[in-house]
Write a protein that holds these residues in place. Sequence first.
Motif, PDB file in Angstrom:
ATOM      1  N   PHE A 150      32.364  47.045  40.337  1.00 39.37           N
ATOM      2  CA  PHE A 150      33.379  47.773  41.100  1.00 39.37           C
ATOM      3  C   PHE A 150      32.847  48.231  42.464  1.00 39.37           C
ATOM      4  O   PHE A 150      33.361  49.184  43.043  1.00 39.37           O
ATOM      5  N   ALA A 151      31.825  47.546  42.956  1.00 38.04           N
ATOM      6  CA  ALA A 151      31.226  47.897  44.242  1.00 38.04           C
ATOM      7  C   ALA A 151      31.535  46.818  45.273  1.00 38.04           C
ATOM      8  O   ALA A 151      31.697  45.638  44.937  1.00 38.04           O
ATOM      9  N   GLU A 152      31.618  47.228  46.525  1.00 39.10           N
ATOM     10  CA  GLU A 152      31.847  46.281  47.610  1.00 39.10           C
ATOM     11  C   GLU A 152      30.648  45.339  47.715  1.00 39.10           C
ATOM     12  O   GLU A 152      29.545  45.735  47.356  1.00 39.10           O
ATOM     13  N   PRO A 153      30.818  44.120  48.113  1.00 38.15           N
ATOM     14  CA  PRO A 153      31.993  43.576  48.776  1.00 38.15           C
ATOM     15  C   PRO A 153      33.021  42.953  47.824  1.00 38.15           C
ATOM     16  O   PRO A 153      34.110  42.597  48.249  1.00 38.15           O
ATOM     17  N   HIS A 154      32.699  42.816  46.525  1.00 37.35           N
ATOM     18  CA  HIS A 154      33.598  42.108  45.614  1.00 37.35           C
ATOM     19  C   HIS A 154      34.524  43.024  44.820  1.00 37.35           C
ATOM     20  O   HIS A 154      35.465  42.557  44.194  1.00 37.35           O
ATOM     21  N   GLY A 155      34.257  44.313  44.831  1.00 31.96           N
ATOM     22  CA  GLY A 155      35.080  45.244  44.073  1.00 31.96           C
ATOM     23  C   GLY A 155      35.141  46.584  44.766  1.00 31.96           C
ATOM     24  O   GLY A 155      34.504  46.796  45.804  1.00 31.96           O
ATOM     25  N   VAL A 156      35.905  47.479  44.180  1.00 28.68           N
ATOM     26  CA  VAL A 156      36.012  48.830  44.718  1.00 28.68           C
ATOM     27  C   VAL A 156      36.521  49.751  43.611  1.00 28.68           C
ATOM     28  O   VAL A 156      37.247  49.309  42.719  1.00 28.68           O
ATOM     29  N   LYS A 176      37.782  44.419  40.469  1.00 34.77           N
ATOM     30  CA  LYS A 176      36.551  43.640  40.488  1.00 34.77           C
ATOM     31  C   LYS A 176      36.935  42.197  40.784  1.00 34.77           C
ATOM     32  O   LYS A 176      38.107  41.829  40.687  1.00 34.77           O
ATOM     33  N   ARG A 177      35.969  41.422  41.147  1.00 39.21           N
ATOM     34  CA  ARG A 177      36.216  40.004  41.431  1.00 39.21           C
ATOM     35  C   ARG A 177      36.582  39.293  40.130  1.00 39.21           C
ATOM     36  O   ARG A 177      35.868  39.410  39.128  1.00 39.21           O
ATOM     37  N   TYR A 178      37.684  38.579  40.138  1.00 32.88           N
ATOM     38  CA  TYR A 178      38.096  37.744  39.006  1.00 32.88           C
ATOM     39  C   TYR A 178      37.712  36.295  39.288  1.00 32.88           C
ATOM     40  O   TYR A 178      37.149  35.621  38.455  1.00 32.88           O
ATOM     41  N   ASP A 179      38.048  35.843  40.510  1.00 32.99           N
ATOM     42  CA  ASP A 179      37.577  34.567  41.032  1.00 32.99           C
ATOM     43  C   ASP A 179      37.590  34.681  42.552  1.00 32.99           C
ATOM     44  O   ASP A 179      37.879  35.750  43.095  1.00 32.99           O
ATOM     45  N   ALA A 180      37.291  33.611  43.260  1.00 30.87           N
ATOM     46  CA  ALA A 180      37.136  33.678  44.718  1.00 30.87           C
ATOM     47  C   ALA A 180      38.373  34.200  45.433  1.00 30.87           C
ATOM     48  O   ALA A 180      38.260  34.824  46.490  1.00 30.87           O
ATOM     49  N   ASP A 181      39.558  33.962  44.884  1.00 35.30           N
ATOM     50  CA  ASP A 181      40.804  34.387  45.529  1.00 35.30           C
ATOM     51  C   ASP A 181      41.490  35.560  44.840  1.00 35.30           C
ATOM     52  O   ASP A 181      42.521  36.022  45.316  1.00 35.30           O
ATOM     53  N   THR A 182      40.940  36.023  43.720  1.00 32.81           N
ATOM     54  CA  THR A 182      41.653  36.970  42.872  1.00 32.81           C
ATOM     55  C   THR A 182      40.826  38.209  42.559  1.00 32.81           C
ATOM     56  O   THR A 182      39.681  38.106  42.124  1.00 32.81           O
ATOM     57  N   ALA A 183      41.436  39.362  42.769  1.00 32.69           N
ATOM     58  CA  ALA A 183      40.861  40.647  42.345  1.00 32.69           C
ATOM     59  C   ALA A 183      41.542  41.042  41.040  1.00 32.69           C
ATOM     60  O   ALA A 183      42.748  40.823  40.864  1.00 32.69           O
ATOM     61  N   GLU A 184      40.775  41.611  40.124  1.00 31.38           N
ATOM     62  CA  GLU A 184      41.332  42.066  38.848  1.00 31.38           C
ATOM     63  C   GLU A 184      41.341  43.592  38.812  1.00 31.38           C
ATOM     64  O   GLU A 184      40.295  44.229  38.921  1.00 31.38           O
ATOM     65  N   TYR A 244      41.042  38.863  49.334  1.00 30.45           N
ATOM     66  CA  TYR A 244      41.687  38.373  48.117  1.00 30.45           C
ATOM     67  C   TYR A 244      43.138  38.009  48.415  1.00 30.45           C
ATOM     68  O   TYR A 244      43.806  38.664  49.209  1.00 30.45           O
ATOM     69  N   ARG A 245      43.628  36.964  47.751  1.00 30.07           N
ATOM     70  CA  ARG A 245      44.997  36.486  47.952  1.00 30.07           C
ATOM     71  C   ARG A 245      45.903  36.814  46.763  1.00 30.07           C
ATOM     72  O   ARG A 245      47.099  36.627  46.811  1.00 30.07           O
ATOM     73  N   ARG A 246      45.296  37.274  45.672  1.00 33.30           N
ATOM     74  CA  ARG A 246      46.043  37.507  44.444  1.00 33.30           C
ATOM     75  C   ARG A 246      45.404  38.670  43.690  1.00 33.30           C
ATOM     76  O   ARG A 246      44.195  38.863  43.754  1.00 33.30           O
ATOM     77  N   ILE A 247      46.262  39.402  42.988  1.00 30.69           N
ATOM     78  CA  ILE A 247      45.791  40.450  42.077  1.00 30.69           C
ATOM     79  C   ILE A 247      46.194  40.024  40.666  1.00 30.69           C
ATOM     80  O   ILE A 247      47.308  39.544  40.448  1.00 30.69           O
ATOM     81  N   TYR A 248      45.287  40.197  39.743  1.00 33.30           N
ATOM     82  CA  TYR A 248      45.530  39.923  38.337  1.00 33.30           C
ATOM     83  C   TYR A 248      45.176  41.193  37.574  1.00 33.30           C
ATOM     84  O   TYR A 248      44.271  41.935  37.976  1.00 33.30           O
ATOM     85  N   LEU A 249      45.875  41.430  36.481  1.00 31.49           N
ATOM     86  CA  LEU A 249      45.521  42.569  35.638  1.00 31.49           C
ATOM     87  C   LEU A 249      46.102  42.366  34.256  1.00 31.49           C
ATOM     88  O   LEU A 249      46.992  41.548  34.052  1.00 31.49           O
ATOM     89  N   THR A 250      45.562  43.098  33.312  1.00 31.57           N
ATOM     90  CA  THR A 250      46.149  43.169  31.979  1.00 31.57           C
ATOM     91  C   THR A 250      46.294  44.639  31.628  1.00 31.57           C
ATOM     92  O   THR A 250      45.546  45.492  32.111  1.00 31.57           O
ATOM     93  N   THR A 251      47.289  44.907  30.808  1.00 30.31           N
ATOM     94  CA  THR A 251      47.432  46.236  30.236  1.00 30.31           C
ATOM     95  C   THR A 251      47.647  46.045  28.747  1.00 30.31           C
ATOM     96  O   THR A 251      47.944  44.937  28.286  1.00 30.31           O
TER      97      THR A 251
END
Length: 166
Positions: free
Chosen positions: A53-59, A76-84, A116-123
């Motif tokens: 959850f740290a930069e540059p891939h997360g926050v 956090k980074r999910y893949d190169a284009d996606t933050a989770e 990032y170009r996409r956000i992904y998440l689960t609940t």
Amino acid sequence: MSGAGRAPVAEFRKVALDDPLVEPLLRELTHEYVTRYGPGAHEEMTRYPGEAFAEPHGVLLLLLEDGEPVAGGAYKRYDADTAEVKRMWTHSAHRRRGLARRVLVELERTAAAAGYRRIYLTTGPRQPEAKGLYLAAGYTALFDVTADPLTIGPLPFEKRLPLVQA
């Protein structure tokens, strides 16, 4: 209102997972997960190292009011284009004020600015308020929304992010 009728001073702050301000988030989320899903849910809170959850891939963002954490969330980074998105939280004393939506919008803005170009998440299937938040915020459900959530397991969502010009 806070103090003598004044609005609280609100700010977003990027923090590390081990920052003392994160403690209420971790404590309440752990309690919430264990209450809804049983003792094994405690493992979710230790699944990812702080650097995820740290930069540059997360926050990890906290929404503070007068210096006290009232809501937060991370990606956090999910893949190169996606933050989770992970660790969405609103302090139990501050719910029903739209704070989770504010955190989600800020996470989206921050992720887009990070490229990032996409956000992904689960609940979880026992979190109908989270499902409602994500649907209301324009996320696409990657599951049959008419099915009983308890028959599905984790409920995945995605949202495309706008291209941010540098």
